[in-house]
Design an enzyme around this catalytic site. Structure first.
Site, PDB file in Angstrom:
ATOM      1  N   HIS A 126      -0.093  26.356 134.466  1.00  0.00           N
ATOM      2  CA  HIS A 126       0.747  25.507 133.541  1.00  0.00           C
ATOM      3  C   HIS A 126       1.018  23.892 133.326  1.00  0.00           C
ATOM      4  O   HIS A 126       1.458  23.609 133.100  1.00  0.00           O
ATOM      5  CB  HIS A 126       2.450  25.557 134.166  1.00  0.00           C
ATOM      6  CG  HIS A 126       2.662  27.358 134.081  1.00  0.00           C
ATOM      7  ND1 HIS A 126       2.641  27.782 132.988  1.00  0.00           N
ATOM      8  CD2 HIS A 126       3.623  28.468 134.512  1.00  0.00           C
ATOM      9  CE1 HIS A 126       2.727  29.683 132.573  1.00  0.00           C
ATOM     10  NE2 HIS A 126       3.816  29.091 133.880  1.00  0.00           N
ATOM     11  N   ASP A 163      -1.887  36.081 133.794  1.00  0.00           N
ATOM     12  CA  ASP A 163      -0.508  35.762 134.314  1.00  0.00           C
ATOM     13  C   ASP A 163       0.248  36.297 133.770  1.00  0.00           C
ATOM     14  O   ASP A 163       0.045  36.453 132.061  1.00  0.00           O
ATOM     15  CB  ASP A 163      -0.368  34.414 134.669  1.00  0.00           C
ATOM     16  CG  ASP A 163       0.872  34.477 135.162  1.00  0.00           C
ATOM     17  OD1 ASP A 163       0.595  33.592 136.963  1.00  0.00           O
ATOM     18  OD2 ASP A 163       1.372  34.811 134.886  1.00  0.00           O
ATOM     19  N   HIS A 165       3.197  34.818 132.078  1.00  0.00           N
ATOM     20  CA  HIS A 165       3.045  33.555 131.830  1.00  0.00           C
ATOM     21  C   HIS A 165       1.966  33.088 131.148  1.00  0.00           C
ATOM     22  O   HIS A 165       1.019  32.841 131.494  1.00  0.00           O
ATOM     23  CB  HIS A 165       3.870  32.891 132.974  1.00  0.00           C
ATOM     24  CG  HIS A 165       4.698  33.456 133.828  1.00  0.00           C
ATOM     25  ND1 HIS A 165       4.741  33.589 134.529  1.00  0.00           N
ATOM     26  CD2 HIS A 165       6.138  33.776 133.118  1.00  0.00           C
ATOM     27  CE1 HIS A 165       6.342  34.044 135.094  1.00  0.00           C
ATOM     28  NE2 HIS A 165       7.512  33.769 134.512  1.00  0.00           N
ATOM     29  N   ASP A 247       1.663  38.623 138.191  1.00  0.00           N
ATOM     30  CA  ASP A 247       3.399  38.821 138.283  1.00  0.00           C
ATOM     31  C   ASP A 247       3.591  39.822 136.799  1.00  0.00           C
ATOM     32  O   ASP A 247       4.568  39.936 136.455  1.00  0.00           O
ATOM     33  CB  ASP A 247       4.062  37.461 138.071  1.00  0.00           C
ATOM     34  CG  ASP A 247       3.162  36.509 137.070  1.00  0.00           C
ATOM     35  OD1 ASP A 247       2.120  36.429 136.817  1.00  0.00           O
ATOM     36  OD2 ASP A 247       3.954  35.124 137.070  1.00  0.00           O
TER      37      ASP A 247
END
Length: 313
Positions: A126, A163, A165, A247
C-alpha cells in the site's frame, strides 16, 4: 537447488500498539508454522540486510524517504497515517523488510536458490511513492523489482499480488510510462473494499481482477487462468515477484473472501509452471497481509512448501 527463507528479528520489534492487527504475532505465527511443518530444515535460511536510503529512492520520492529516516522516533510512537505508526524499532524493521527482497533477488539471480520467501513485516504494497498507507512504510516488492531491473540486467519482471486488498502502492509506482514495458502487475482483490482502487482506468501493464466478497477458489482460478496467465505468457517475465498476502483466507475477518490453503498452493503451482517456461524458475515472494494467525501460518506453509517441493532436484 533450494528455496531461501529470509527474515530478521528486527521485524518482530516493530509494534504499532495494543490491538493493532498488524502485530509481531503475525510473523511469529509464520515462523512457528514453518518450524512445526519441518520445512525450515530444507530451506536456505538467511538474515535480511538493511536497505539503504538510495535503494528505497529507486521507487519512493527522495523527500519521503528522507522524512522517514529523519523523523523515526527514538522513543514512543509516531503516527504516520491513520493506520500506520512507527516505534523506535520500526525504521530498522522497514529497512530489513525491503532489504530482504533485494537479498532474495541476489540469491535467486546468482542461482544459489531457485526461489525465495521473505517472512518480513511491515508489509509494503500500500505504500505509494510519497506516503505510507495501510500498515505499510516502504513498498518492499517495488524496491525488489526496481533493484532487479536496474542492477541485475533483467528486462521484464512480473509482480503478482494475491492479497485481499488491492496493491495500490505498487500500481502507483509501476503505472508510470517508463515502467510499462518492463513491469507487468497481475492481481485479484476484493471489491469494493479498502483501499477502493484498482478499477478506474488502470494502465495497460496492470491486470486487475476485482472480485466480490465471498469469492473463493473457483472465482480465483478463473481469474488466474482467464486473465493473468494469457497476459503473463505474452509478457514472458524474466523473474516473478509475489506480494503474498494471505488475508483472502475464509478465516480472516479483516477480509471477506473465502480462499483456503489449497488455493494458495494452486496459485503458487501455476506461477511456478510459468516461471519454468520463461523465468529460469526464478520466483521471489514477500509476505503482505494475513491477520488470522492460524490461517496465516497454515497458508504460508502451503505456499512455501509448494515453492520448495517444486525445486527439489
Amino acid at each position: 537447488m533450494t528455496t531461501a527463507y529470509i527474515t530478521h528479528s528486527d521485524c518482530l520489534r516493530h509494534d504499532m500498539g495494543d490491538g493493532h492487527p498488524e502485530c509481531p504475532a503475525r510473523l511469529n505465527s509464520v515462523n512457528d508454522a514453518m518450524r512445526a511443518s519441518g520445512l525450515l530444515a530444507d530451506l536456505r535460511c538467511l538474515e535480511a540486510p538493511l536497505a539503504q536510503a538510495a535503494d528505497l529512492k529507486r521507487v519512493h520520492d527522495a523527500a519521503y524517504v528522507d522524512l522517514i529516516f529523519e523523523h523515526a522516533p527514538v522513543e514512543g510512537r509516531l503516527q504516520l497515517d491513520p493506520d500506520t505508526a512507527m516505534n523506535s524499532y520500526s525504521l530498522d524493521a522497514a529497512r530489513r523488510a525491503a532489504g530482504a527482497g533485494m537479498l532474495a533477488v541476489d540469491d535467486v539471480v546468482a542461482g544459489r536458490s531457485s526461489s525465495a520467501f521473505c517472512a518480513v513485516r511491515p508489509c509494503g504494497h500500500h505504500a505509494t511513492r510519497v506516503s505510507s498507507m495501510g500498515f505499510c512504510i516502504f513498498n518492499n516488492i517495488a524496491v525488489a523489482a526496481a533493484y532487479a531491473l536496474q542492477t541485475k540486467g533483467l528486462e521484464r519482471i512480473a509482480i503478482i499480488d494475491f492479497d485481499v486488498h488491492h496493491g495500490n502502492g505498487t500500481e502507483d509506482m509501476f503505472s508510470a510510462p517508463q515502467w510499462r514495458s518492463r513491469v507487468l502487475m497481475a492481481s485479484f482483490f476484493q471489491h469494493p473494499f479498502y483501499p477502493y482502487s484498482g478499477t478506474e482506468s488502470p494502465a495497460p501493464n496492470m491486470i486487475n481482477v476485482p472480485l466480490a466478497a465471498g469469492s473463493g477458489g473457483t472465482a480465483v482460478k478463473a481469474a488466474v487462468e482467464e486473465e493473468w496467465l494469457p497476459a503473463l505468457e505474452k509478457f514472458m517475465p524474466e523473474m516473478i515477484l509475489i506480494s503474498a498476502g494471505f488475508d483472502a483466507h475464509r478465516e480472516d475477518l479483516l477480509g471477506g473472501m473465502s480462499l483456503v490453503e489449497a488455493d494458495y498452493a494452486w496459485i503458487t503451482q501455476r506461477l511456478m509452471e510459468l516461471a519454468g517456461r520463461h523465468s529460469q524458475r526464478r520466483i521471489v515472494s514477500m509476505l503482505e497481509g494475513g491477520y488470522n494467525l492460524s490461517a496465516l501460518g497454515r497458508s504460508a506453509v502451503a505456499h512455501v512448501k509448494t515453492l520448495a517441493e517444486g525445486h527439489v532436484s
